[in-house]
Scaffold this active site. Structure first.
Site, PDB file in Angstrom:
ATOM      1  CB  CYS A  19      12.556  44.592  33.628  1.00 40.39           C
ATOM      2  SG  CYS A  19      14.197  44.661  33.938  1.00 40.39           S
ATOM      3  CB  SER A  65      26.546  38.369  39.788  1.00 39.12           C
ATOM      4  OG  SER A  65      25.577  39.285  39.674  1.00 39.12           O
TER       5      SER A  65
HETATM    6  N1  SAH Z   1      14.311  37.305  40.189  1.00 44.53           N
HETATM    7  C1  SAH Z   1      14.571  38.399  41.126  1.00 44.53           C
HETATM    8  C2  SAH Z   1      14.930  39.931  40.504  1.00 44.53           C
HETATM    9  C3  SAH Z   1      16.142  39.793  39.940  1.00 44.53           C
HETATM   10  S1  SAH Z   1      16.979  41.291  39.387  1.00 44.53           S
HETATM   11  C4  SAH Z   1      13.217  38.712  41.973  1.00 44.53           C
HETATM   12  O1  SAH Z   1      11.962  37.992  41.340  1.00 44.53           O
HETATM   13  O2  SAH Z   1      12.964  39.063  43.009  1.00 44.53           O
HETATM   14  C5  SAH Z   1      18.324  40.987  38.559  1.00 44.53           C
HETATM   15  C6  SAH Z   1      19.465  40.354  39.560  1.00 44.53           C
HETATM   16  O3  SAH Z   1      20.369  39.665  38.693  1.00 44.53           O
HETATM   17  C7  SAH Z   1      19.932  40.943  40.466  1.00 44.53           C
HETATM   18  O4  SAH Z   1      19.784  40.261  41.891  1.00 44.53           O
HETATM   19  C8  SAH Z   1      21.738  40.983  40.076  1.00 44.53           C
HETATM   20  O5  SAH Z   1      22.440  40.871  41.332  1.00 44.53           O
HETATM   21  C9  SAH Z   1      21.601  39.840  39.090  1.00 44.53           C
HETATM   22  N2  SAH Z   1      22.681  39.808  38.207  1.00 44.53           N
HETATM   23  C10 SAH Z   1      22.866  40.929  37.189  1.00 44.53           C
HETATM   24  N3  SAH Z   1      23.898  40.428  36.336  1.00 44.53           N
HETATM   25  C11 SAH Z   1      24.276  39.123  36.532  1.00 44.53           C
HETATM   26  C12 SAH Z   1      25.041  38.318  35.751  1.00 44.53           C
HETATM   27  N4  SAH Z   1      25.811  38.430  34.633  1.00 44.53           N
HETATM   28  N5  SAH Z   1      24.936  36.929  36.191  1.00 44.53           N
HETATM   29  C13 SAH Z   1      24.208  36.610  37.450  1.00 44.53           C
HETATM   30  N6  SAH Z   1      23.229  37.645  38.149  1.00 44.53           N
HETATM   31  C14 SAH Z   1      23.294  38.773  37.607  1.00 44.53           C
END
Ligand code: SAH
Length: 380
Positions: free
Chosen positions: A324, A238
């Site tokens: 997490c 997002s």
């Molecule tokens: N997989 C990544 C870390 C993910 S952190 C890694 O290994 O580095 C979680 C992510 O989810 C964030 O970047 C945040 O912007 C996104 N996020 C949060 N809510 C969301 C939603 N409803 N739809 C899509 N992305 C979302």
């Protein structure tokens, strides 16, 4: 000066849990600091103490000793445990200090190719920072205090971001398995990246196929590793800024990624409607359950994204799925996955049950240190 706890507090510390909340503290000094904890005349532990915080006592040693020296001794030990990895992979990203998991409550230090980022969320660390910096110095090309976590307010601490050592580069290139990625030390989420998933991301390099989907991708964490083995990889998040960085990371590695800025819930539904299918899907959502109160709602959200992803897989496809949220315990996580599979009308084999990397140690007695669950499932 000492802290005195009631029987319930004593029982927690004797069981080697590190926390005693305010309701179980009988008396203590007026100022925050490092103090011994007693039950009557019985010594229990040395602890970080903050009378302003509901989380009043955080123990770090269960033997008597000089409080400050004992704490710094724990810090040196934590660093020693990482030395081999740092030597073998000087360009890697590692957590040097994992707070309670290293008997260093409220302190996190991450190393990005030798550039360190520190976060302290317990009051007593603030006055100790000069000594902490001395101990970290031999491991640091630079050191940034990223003390802007909102939980600091609960401790009565100010929010700031400030270099403590050397010249802090705005971005650092980190090597992880077969790929490299850029970390924004000043602007990124948390300390810049999510190091707890490192080994799980590298694991993706073992898979090959046509199409992979990385949902909640941030800067392309899982997607980059997948792009080594899949013809087409779609990274969804997002955050537009995060996806721009994902594309930049792909170019850095000479790989191609498709990115899509979208809400994961809407997107998974839309993909299903369009009849799309994938060989492998990664789900790495943010913590849906921040507290116990929202666990029920969070459980439904986790189940929803997992169920949708399960339906989007080709026969024999792989789902790599994580949570997490500490409050969604490991048994609940697998219960949620089972219910999702039942509702998706698909059978899955558990290939691996995994968690956070070795540099994020879990203390059995202090379950709060275990927060990351990661399951590798295959449609059977
Ligand atoms: N997989 C990544 C870390 C993910 S952190 C890694 O290994 O580095 C979680 C992510 O989810 C964030 O970047 C945040 O912007 C996104 N996020 C949060 N809510 C969301 C939603 N409803 N739809 C899509 N992305 C979302």
């Amino acid at each position: 000066m000492r802290i005195s706890v009631n029987e319930r507090g004593a029982e927690r510390l004797l069981g080697r849990h590190l926390w005693v909340f305010r309701r179980d503290v009988v008396s203590g000094p007026e100022e925050p600091g490092l103090f011994p904890v007693y039950f009557g005349r019985r010594f229990l532990a040395l602890a970080l103490y903050n009378p302003q915080s509901d989380l009043t006592v955080r123990a770090y040693r269960f033997q008597e000793g000089e409080p400050e020296e004992a704490l710094l001794e724990n810090l040196k030990r934590a660093l020693k445990r990482r030395e081999k990895a740092l030597e073998e992979e000087p360009e890697g990203g590692f957590r040097l200090v994992h707070a309670e998991g290293d008997f260093l409550p409220g302190l996190v230090v991450d190393s990005y190719a030798g550039h360190l980022v520190l976060q302290a969320t317990a009051y007593a660390w603030e006055g100790l920072l000069p000594r902490v910096v001395e101990v970290l110095k031999p491991y640091a090309k630079s050191l940034l205090a990223k003390n802007d976590a909102p939980t600091r307010t609960l401790e009565g601490l100010p929010l700031y971001v400030r270099p403590l050592l050397g010249e802090v580069p705005p971005r650092v290139e980190v090597k992880e398995g077969g790929i490299r990625y850029l970390v924004d030390l000043l602007e990124g989420q948390k300390t810049g990246a999510f190091l707890d998933q490192r080994d799980n991301r590298i694991l993706m390099e073992r898979f090959r196929g046509e199409r992979a989907l990385d949902v909640f991708s941030y800067m392309g964490g899982f997607a980059l590793h997948l792009a080594l083995g899949f013809k087409e990889v779609l990274a969804v998040d997002s955050s537009k800024a995060a996806l721009e960085r994902a594309e930049e990371n792909a170019r850095l590695n000479g790989l191609s990624l498709k990115t899509l800025e979208a809400n994961a819930f809407d997107l998974l539904r839309a993909l299903e409607k369009a009849g799309e299918r994938f060989d492998l899907i990664v789900l790495d959502p943010p913590a849906f359950a921040k507290g116990k109160k929202d666990l029920e709602r969070a459980y439904r959200a986790y189940k929803e994204v997992n169920l949708r992803a399960m339906r989007l897989l080709k026969e024999g496809g792989i789902l790599a799925t994580a949570s997490c949220s500490h409050h969604l315990t490991e048994p609940l996580f697998y219960e949620m996955l089972k219910e999702a599979a039942q509702d998706a009308r698909r059978a899955f084999r558990i290939l691996e049950k995994r968690g956070q990397g070795w540099d994020h140690p879990v203390l059995l007695n202090h379950p709060e240190t275990h927060y990351l669950k990661f399951a590798l499932l295959q449609m059977a």
